[in-house]
Design a protein around this motif. Structure first.
Motif, PDB file in Angstrom:
ATOM      1  N   ASN A 149     -11.552 -11.194 -31.195  1.00 58.13           N
ATOM      2  CA  ASN A 149     -11.480 -12.566 -30.688  1.00 58.13           C
ATOM      3  C   ASN A 149     -11.756 -12.606 -29.183  1.00 58.13           C
ATOM      4  OD1 ASN A 149     -10.979 -13.859 -33.103  1.00 58.13           O
ATOM      5  ND2 ASN A 149      -8.756 -13.950 -32.832  1.00 58.13           N
ATOM      6  N   LEU A 167     -14.240 -15.491 -30.647  1.00 58.68           N
ATOM      7  CA  LEU A 167     -13.911 -16.089 -31.941  1.00 58.68           C
ATOM      8  C   LEU A 167     -12.463 -16.570 -31.950  1.00 58.68           C
ATOM      9  CD1 LEU A 167     -15.651 -13.521 -34.320  1.00 58.68           C
ATOM     10  CD2 LEU A 167     -16.551 -15.693 -33.474  1.00 58.68           C
ATOM     11  N   ARG A 180     -22.654 -14.001 -37.696  1.00 61.40           N
ATOM     12  CA  ARG A 180     -21.613 -14.066 -36.674  1.00 61.40           C
ATOM     13  C   ARG A 180     -20.388 -13.262 -37.097  1.00 61.40           C
ATOM     14  NH1 ARG A 180     -17.394 -17.577 -36.351  1.00 61.40           N
ATOM     15  NH2 ARG A 180     -18.307 -18.782 -38.041  1.00 61.40           N
ATOM     16  N   ALA A 217     -19.181  -9.585 -35.465  1.00 59.73           N
ATOM     17  CA  ALA A 217     -17.834  -9.360 -34.946  1.00 59.73           C
ATOM     18  C   ALA A 217     -17.240  -8.085 -35.530  1.00 59.73           C
ATOM     19  CB  ALA A 217     -16.945 -10.562 -35.271  1.00 59.73           C
TER      20      ALA A 217
END
Length: 506
Positions: free
Chosen positions: A283, A288, A337, A341
């Motif tokens: 994150n 995110l 996406r 990550a």
């Protein structure tokens, strides 16, 4: 058990005189290399240092004596013929992304850079095969396959070279459905330690002709030969793809869900576990807003109807184990996406502790033993207070820990190595393996003895002595030296017996 014998060479960060004894590059060989290769040879310190490191935790290593940039099979053959004559080590080098010390020039010698051998030689859409040079990366290969309706599924995360992926028998996020490099390599062109060029396998989907030399080379980590052409299986692109992410109240709930999905026979394409530590790191790194709880990141391939059916079935299983926030991602952008990550967990983790190194390790256990192995390993890691991240290809029982250490702290190094030893011992005890996809390299040589037993390891040594009698191919990796006697005595060789862990020497 003799715990003192060669103790510094068995796992860990230590070195051993026999394994790291330098074998100087003779001036005559360097002269012949320059005469043959000209500007393809470099002895510049910056170039040598670049080829003397990888992503492993080893930091006190030396650079190779020279780097040769090969452009074709003949270049490779000529380097190995010279190296054989002068008994100088040769270390194959691709993208430099290995994590167990595979690329380190522990005995000096020549780093053989094959990254310039990066041509896709043939694409056969009718037979679903491609042939590439070893420097082709997985992303480059899939770019070349665009428009054919095919793709190459093995995805270790890093944009590794195909040659390196073959050498370490890599796998990754798609292995639960499409298999590892072992299942997807059909044939090879290999240069032997003497400089001879041989071929193994064919483009036929099966064969019962002689010993399986292709499988012998795949996973040999550059210690038996240098691959210069690789024929791979490729697969049809699915009609529909859907990703889903689901958070859970605990790692146990997430793992139990994964086990149930596998046991239900759902043909899931990817199923990744990410622990809460990793989610927090991702994150912060990727911007995110994922729930900072253990989660499963999944992907489904098939027809539109089939993908929807699979995802709904998985959702109902997740509900039984407290899964929440089951979110879908069907667009290419949203799926990319999420998977970006996941692949950036390593880079996200090291950003949280400036100047740190990640002691990365992996293990693989039968799916029914995964919860026990993971939970006990997490408990041990939490007890030390050492920062770590955990991700796992839980669909096939494979998981990775990364322990974040200050490379200058001997205490943190010792803690990370202790956690690694305990994790590996546990995996072996549970009928698993010391490495699911990283390979042995320098870091796990003694663990291989514990897993396979002395008899099997001596058979491996016999193969190495036969194919590389002068020990010039990536020496100091996978197996202890030809004359090395493991710290595991003959009477304690437990291969084929009950998996009771033996003490590991640091």
């Amino acid at each position: 058990m003799n715990n003192n014998q060669d103790s510094e060479s068995l796992g860990g960060f230590g070195s051993h005189e026999a394994r790291t004894r330098k074998r100087p590059l003779p001036a005559q060989m360097l002269e012949e290399l320059v005469a043959r290769f000209g500007t393809q040879v470099s002895t510049a310190m910056a170039v040598r240092e670049q080829h003397g490191r990888d992503e492993s935790p080893f930091v006190d290593v030396t650079a190779p004596d020279a780097v040769v940039f090969a452009l074709n099979t003949r270049d490779v053959a000529d380097v190995l013929a010279l190296a054989s004559r002068f008994e100088v080590p040769v270390i194959p080098f691709g993208a430099g992304s290995s994590v167990e010390g595979h690329l380190l020039a522990v005995q000096g010698g020549v780093s053989l850079d094959v990254s310039g051998m990066n041509q896709v030689l043939a694409i056969d859409t009718d037979d679903l095969t491609v042939t590439v040079q070893p420097g082709v990366t997985r992303k480059q290969l899939n770019q070349a396959l665009k428009g054919t309706g095919l793709f190459f599924p093995v995805d270790p995360g890093a944009d590794a070279s195909i040659g390196g992926m073959c050498a370490t028998r890599a796998s990754g996020t798609n292995a639960v459905r499409y298999g590892t490099m072992r299942e997807n390599v059909l044939a090879l062109q290999v240069v032997t330690a003497s400089g001879e060029i041989i071929r193994t396998g064919t483009r036929a989907k099966k064969s019962s002709a002689g010993y399986d030399l292709t499988r012998l080379m795949v996973g040999s980590e550059g210690t038996l030969g240098v691959m210069t052409e690789i024929t791979l299986r490729v697969h049809p692109l699915p009609e529909a793809e859907c990703a889903a992410v689901c958070s859970f109240p605990s790692i146990e709930h997430a793992v139990r869900t994964a086990i149930q999905i596998v046991q239900a026979g759902i043909p899931i394409a990817r199923m990744e576990l990410i622990d809460a530590n990793s989610v927090r790191m991702v994150n912060a790194y990727s911007g995110l807003r994922l729930p900072e709880e253990p989660m499963l990141l999944m992907e489904f391939h098939g027809t539109t109807h089939g993908v929807t059916e699979q995802a709904e079935t998985v959702r109902s299983i997740a509900d039984e184990f407290g899964g929440g926030s089951f979110e879908w991602a069907t667009s290419t952008e949203d799926r990319s996406r999420l998977w970006s990550a996941r692949h950036h967990v390593y880079f996200a983790a090291i950003q949280t502790k400036p100047g740190c190194r990640a002691v990365s390790t992996d293990a693989c256990v039968p799916i029914s033993r995964l919860a026990q192995c993971l939970l006990e390993s997490v408990e041990e890691a939490n007890a030390t207070g050492l920062p770590y991240f955990l991700v796992g290809h839980v669909g096939d029982g494979n998981f990775h820990f990364g322990y974040l250490i200050d490379p200058e702290s001997s205490e943190e190094r010792a803690t990370a190595e202790s956690l690694n030893r305990k994790l590996v011992a546990r995996a072996i005890r549970l009928d698993g393996t010391c490495t699911g996809e990283h390979g042995i390299g320098m870091h796990k040589m003694d663990f291989l003895v514990q897993e396979a037993g002395l008899g099997a390891v001596e058979m491996m040594r016999a193969i190495k002595r036969t194919l590389d009698p002068r020990n010039i191919l990536n020496p100091g990796k996978v197996l202890h030296g030809h004359a090395h006697q493991s710290a595991v005595s003959e009477s304690e060789d437990y291969a084929g017996q009950a998996r009771t862990p033996l003490p590991l020497t640091a």
